[in-house]
Design an enzyme around this catalytic site. Sequence first.
Site, PDB file in Angstrom:
ATOM      1  N   LEU A  55       0.873  -1.169   0.000  1.00 12.15           N
ATOM      2  CA  LEU A  55       0.000   0.000   0.000  1.00 12.15           C
ATOM      3  C   LEU A  55       0.909   1.217   0.000  1.00 12.15           C
ATOM      4  O   LEU A  55       1.957   1.209   0.636  1.00 12.15           O
ATOM      5  CB  LEU A  55      -0.894   0.047   1.253  1.00 12.15           C
ATOM      6  CG  LEU A  55      -2.035  -0.949   1.392  1.00 12.15           C
ATOM      7  CD1 LEU A  55      -2.760  -0.713   2.713  1.00 12.15           C
ATOM      8  CD2 LEU A  55      -3.014  -0.870   0.233  1.00 12.15           C
ATOM      9  N   ASP A  56       0.504   2.263  -0.694  1.00 14.59           N
ATOM     10  CA  ASP A  56       1.295   3.493  -0.684  1.00 14.59           C
ATOM     11  C   ASP A  56       1.406   4.038   0.733  1.00 14.59           C
ATOM     12  O   ASP A  56       0.522   3.813   1.570  1.00 14.59           O
ATOM     13  CB  ASP A  56       0.642   4.558  -1.576  1.00 14.59           C
ATOM     14  CG  ASP A  56       0.569   4.120  -3.028  1.00 14.59           C
ATOM     15  OD1 ASP A  56       1.374   3.264  -3.430  1.00 14.59           O
ATOM     16  OD2 ASP A  56      -0.301   4.636  -3.755  1.00 14.59           O
ATOM     17  N   ARG A  57       2.459   4.777   0.993  1.00 17.57           N
ATOM     18  CA  ARG A  57       2.701   5.353   2.317  1.00 17.57           C
ATOM     19  C   ARG A  57       1.464   6.087   2.855  1.00 17.57           C
ATOM     20  O   ARG A  57       1.090   5.930   4.011  1.00 17.57           O
ATOM     21  CB  ARG A  57       3.874   6.331   2.246  1.00 17.57           C
ATOM     22  CG  ARG A  57       4.172   7.034   3.580  1.00 17.57           C
ATOM     23  CD  ARG A  57       4.997   8.305   3.368  1.00 17.57           C
ATOM     24  NE  ARG A  57       6.365   8.009   2.975  1.00 17.57           N
ATOM     25  CZ  ARG A  57       7.410   8.182   3.793  1.00 17.57           C
ATOM     26  NH1 ARG A  57       7.248   8.642   5.024  1.00 17.57           N
ATOM     27  NH2 ARG A  57       8.625   7.928   3.368  1.00 17.57           N
ATOM     28  N   THR A  59      -1.683   5.807   1.918  1.00 13.38           N
ATOM     29  CA  THR A  59      -2.937   5.049   1.868  1.00 13.38           C
ATOM     30  C   THR A  59      -3.062   4.228   3.147  1.00 13.38           C
ATOM     31  O   THR A  59      -2.109   3.575   3.559  1.00 13.38           O
ATOM     32  CB  THR A  59      -2.956   4.107   0.645  1.00 13.38           C
ATOM     33  OG1 THR A  59      -2.799   4.881  -0.541  1.00 13.38           O
ATOM     34  CG2 THR A  59      -4.262   3.333   0.569  1.00 13.38           C
ATOM     35  N   ARG A 157      -4.985   5.967  -7.884  1.00 14.21           N
ATOM     36  CA  ARG A 157      -4.656   7.397  -7.891  1.00 14.21           C
ATOM     37  C   ARG A 157      -4.557   7.941  -9.317  1.00 14.21           C
ATOM     38  O   ARG A 157      -5.072   9.028  -9.621  1.00 14.21           O
ATOM     39  CB  ARG A 157      -3.361   7.620  -7.118  1.00 14.21           C
ATOM     40  CG  ARG A 157      -3.475   7.243  -5.645  1.00 14.21           C
ATOM     41  CD  ARG A 157      -2.126   7.113  -4.963  1.00 14.21           C
ATOM     42  NE  ARG A 157      -1.390   8.374  -4.974  1.00 14.21           N
ATOM     43  CZ  ARG A 157      -0.157   8.502  -4.492  1.00 14.21           C
ATOM     44  NH1 ARG A 157       0.472   7.434  -3.974  1.00 14.21           N
ATOM     45  NH2 ARG A 157       0.447   9.661  -4.515  1.00 14.21           N
TER      46      ARG A 157
END
Length: 214
Positions: A55-57, A59, A157
Amino acid sequence: MHGDRVLFLDGEALVIDKPAGLPVDRPRDGSLSLENHLVSLQFGFRRVPHAVHRLDRDTSGCLLLSRNPKAHARLQQAFERGEVEKRYLAVLDGIPAGEEGVIDLALGKTSTAEDGWRMVADAEGKAARTHWKLLGTHEGRAYVEFRPETGRTHQIRVHAAAGLGIAVLGDPVYGTKDRRGMMLHAAELVVPRPNKDPVRAEAPLPERFAGLIP
């Protein structure tokens, strides 16, 4: 990491509710990441768990970790075969046209000296598909559910910004920063397993969404 962040736990798998701002991989500057919390997530096992996906930082939400190497391989294969169901919730910085649809937009990576790297719509890139549904609107912004079929980097995104024409609120790369952070949350994860009940987890909506949704 506190036990109240654990959404699912058995002998093979662990799902945590990852807080926004915590990177899965250790940043180059050596700041805190998920790695710093792995020992606290052993729950009696000798091995530390390992992240099966990313997961992105910025998110938050459902992050799957494996508890042994064999389980890791099986869980990773479920992602690679496209068998994993993922549901995300987001606030968009505007209201898209329509109420639901499918964004089919291949993605590739680009890099410049000024902006660093980012993902862009690229017909020669990797196939990426995301189903979206408008859940409501509030003060000129949309509350949207995303269900990605594929798992490309920054997929939701970029699909929001390039496919719908409206970025996720607070997205520092594809939109505009917001003091509350990025409004993207991995709300649900279902991972099928052969001869076993699926891994199933739901992460409650974080406090940062308060006042932004209908």
